[in-house]
Structures are given as C-alpha cells and as structure tokens.
Design a protein around this motif. Structure first.
Motif, mmCIF file in Angstrom:
data_model
loop_
_atom_site.group_PDB
_atom_site.id
_atom_site.type_symbol
_atom_site.label_atom_id
_atom_site.label_comp_id
_atom_site.label_asym_id
_atom_site.label_seq_id
_atom_site.Cartn_x
_atom_site.Cartn_y
_atom_site.Cartn_z
ATOM 1 N N GLU A 89 0.980 -1.091 0.130
ATOM 2 C CA GLU A 89 -0.017 -0.043 -0.054
ATOM 3 C C GLU A 89 0.892 1.226 0.006
ATOM 4 N N PRO A 90 1.135 1.972 -1.034
ATOM 5 C CA PRO A 90 1.873 3.069 -1.123
ATOM 6 C C PRO A 90 1.136 4.169 -0.861
ATOM 7 N N MET A 91 1.824 5.372 -0.256
ATOM 8 C CA MET A 91 1.012 6.704 0.346
ATOM 9 C C MET A 91 2.328 7.466 0.879
ATOM 10 N N ASN A 92 1.927 8.564 1.217
ATOM 11 C CA ASN A 92 3.066 9.573 1.710
ATOM 12 C C ASN A 92 3.483 9.163 3.111
ATOM 13 N N THR A 93 4.622 9.692 3.609
ATOM 14 C CA THR A 93 5.006 8.982 4.739
ATOM 15 C C THR A 93 4.033 9.432 5.773
ATOM 16 N N PRO A 94 3.838 10.349 6.000
ATOM 17 C CA PRO A 94 2.687 10.910 7.296
ATOM 18 C C PRO A 94 1.650 9.994 7.316
ATOM 19 N N ALA A 95 0.903 9.752 6.268
ATOM 20 C CA ALA A 95 -0.139 8.797 6.199
ATOM 21 C C ALA A 95 0.149 7.372 6.414
ATOM 22 N N ALA A 96 1.367 6.795 6.043
ATOM 23 C CA ALA A 96 1.677 5.446 6.371
ATOM 24 C C ALA A 96 2.269 5.379 7.982
ATOM 25 N N CYS A 97 2.816 6.554 8.498
ATOM 26 C CA CYS A 97 2.772 6.394 10.165
ATOM 27 C C CYS A 97 1.651 6.287 10.806
ATOM 28 N N ARG A 98 0.737 7.086 10.449
ATOM 29 C CA ARG A 98 -0.653 7.017 11.093
ATOM 30 C C ARG A 98 -1.481 5.685 10.903
ATOM 31 N N THR A 99 -1.227 5.447 9.769
ATOM 32 C CA THR A 99 -2.098 3.813 9.147
ATOM 33 C C THR A 99 -1.551 2.985 10.095
#
Length: 118
Positions: A89-99
C-alpha cells in the motif's frame, strides 16, 4: 465524544517522525526505516527488497511511505512482495505512520517501510 487511549502491548508503535527521523519505542531511527511490531531498523529504500521479503508469512500488508508525496512504487518491488503474499500500500510517509499505528492497534499483521520527510 468519548476518546479511548490506544495501547499496543509489547508491539512497537511509531511515536513521532520529523525531518529525516522516526521515533519508535525508545529508539530514534535516521533515514529510511523498516518498522514491524517486533523490530525497527534501517532500510535501504525502494531498491532494498531483501528486508521486506524476509517478512513473508509474518505480515499481510506492507505500508510504503514514499516521503512527503505519493509516487509510483517500482513494479518489480510490488510484484516481488505480492508473489510472497504481502500486499503493498503506497502512500505518503505521514499517512503511512498514522495508518501503521491504527492497524497495529487493531492487531493487524502489518509493517511500514518509510522514507523520511525533509
């Protein structure tokens, strides 16, 4: 609204991130990092498939934080992981940390491979 504090047990949550670093548990990681519920350390970036592939059978999904913006994951990286049963699941880093933290709190079998933000 009632708020409930999330607990992760012994699993490692991403406590914070900033320019070039990630704070996981009591450790500060500099640069690209691979974070699992049981370990966190340096990652060689999108050209390093060995570390994420070693998680086959241990995780179901790898969240890939691509820095401040979402970009394309190399096709070979995605296909190699999908061949061993790991969703990407690719996403920006802030979203990856929260998710990562949300799914960790739900007990999901996940990991995060994150590139730092400037």
């Amino acid at each position: 609204m009632r708020l409930t504090e999330i607990t992760y047990g012994s699993a490692l949550a991403i406590e914070s991130y900033g320019p070039g670093f990630f704070r996981v548990g009591t450790h500060v990681l500099r640069g690209a990092s691979l974070i699992t519920p049981w370990d966190a350390g340096a990652w060689g970036g999108l050209l390093d498939m060995a570390a994420p592939l070693s998680l086959a059978g241990k995780i179901d999904v790898l969240l890939v934080g691509l820095g401040p913006e979402v970009s394309v994951i190399p096709r070979g990286f995605r296909l190699a992981l999908e061949e061993v049963g790991i969703g990407v699941e690719p996403m920006n880093t802030p979203a990856a940390c929260r998710t990562y933290n949300v799914l960790l709190g739900e007990g999901r079998r996940i990991a995060a491979a994150v590139l730092p933000v400037p």
